[in-house]
Design a protein around this motif. Structure first.
Motif, PDB file in Angstrom:
ATOM      1  N   VAL A  20      -2.556   6.864   3.560  1.00 52.08           N
ATOM      2  CA  VAL A  20      -4.198   6.829   3.809  1.00 52.08           C
ATOM      3  C   VAL A  20      -5.104   5.833   3.620  1.00 52.08           C
ATOM      4  CG1 VAL A  20      -6.145   8.219   3.438  1.00 52.08           C
ATOM      5  CG2 VAL A  20      -3.718   9.327   3.639  1.00 52.08           C
ATOM      6  N   VAL A  21      -4.660   5.073   2.221  1.00 53.37           N
ATOM      7  CA  VAL A  21      -5.418   3.995   2.109  1.00 53.37           C
ATOM      8  C   VAL A  21      -5.142   2.791   2.683  1.00 53.37           C
ATOM      9  CG1 VAL A  21      -5.558   2.263   0.294  1.00 53.37           C
ATOM     10  CG2 VAL A  21      -5.428   4.805  -0.396  1.00 53.37           C
ATOM     11  N   PHE A  76       0.979  -1.189   0.041  1.00 53.87           N
ATOM     12  CA  PHE A  76      -0.161  -0.168   0.172  1.00 53.87           C
ATOM     13  C   PHE A  76       0.833   1.242   0.014  1.00 53.87           C
ATOM     14  CE2 PHE A  76      -2.361  -3.168   2.552  1.00 53.87           C
ATOM     15  CZ  PHE A  76      -3.582  -3.292   1.434  1.00 53.87           C
ATOM     16  N   PRO A  77       1.261   1.713  -1.110  1.00 53.52           N
ATOM     17  CA  PRO A  77       2.120   2.913  -1.258  1.00 53.52           C
ATOM     18  C   PRO A  77       1.476   4.206  -0.654  1.00 53.52           C
ATOM     19  CG  PRO A  77       1.358   2.483  -3.549  1.00 53.52           C
ATOM     20  CD  PRO A  77       0.844   1.231  -2.526  1.00 53.52           C
ATOM     21  N   ASN A  78       0.433   4.377  -0.420  1.00 53.53           N
ATOM     22  CA  ASN A  78      -0.521   5.286   0.153  1.00 53.53           C
ATOM     23  C   ASN A  78      -0.736   5.080   1.316  1.00 53.53           C
ATOM     24  OD1 ASN A  78      -1.993   7.500   0.817  1.00 53.53           O
ATOM     25  ND2 ASN A  78      -3.298   7.543  -1.104  1.00 53.53           N
TER      26      ASN A  78
END
Length: 54
Positions: free
Chosen positions: A15-16, A11-13
């Motif tokens: 927030v996600v 999960f590079p983000n």
């Protein structure tokens, strides 16, 4: 390098990733199990004697 994972993060983000973890944790159920564990039965048998007997 691990053969089962790609070099980029899952999960590079952040927030996600945080929202997915929050959703998983808040909708999960806790299962409490009593009794003996089956893990010792799954262990491979030890073929060498480590008690120090000669």
């Amino acid at each position: 390098m691990n053969c089962c994972r790609s070099p980029e993060p899952l999960f590079p983000n952040p927030v996600v990733a945080e929202s997915l973890l929050d959703r998983l944790i808040n909708t999960s159920h806790q299962v409490i199990m009593n009794g003996p564990s089956f893990r010792p039965n799954k262990r491979p048998k030890n073929t060498t004697d480590k008690t120090g007997e000669s």
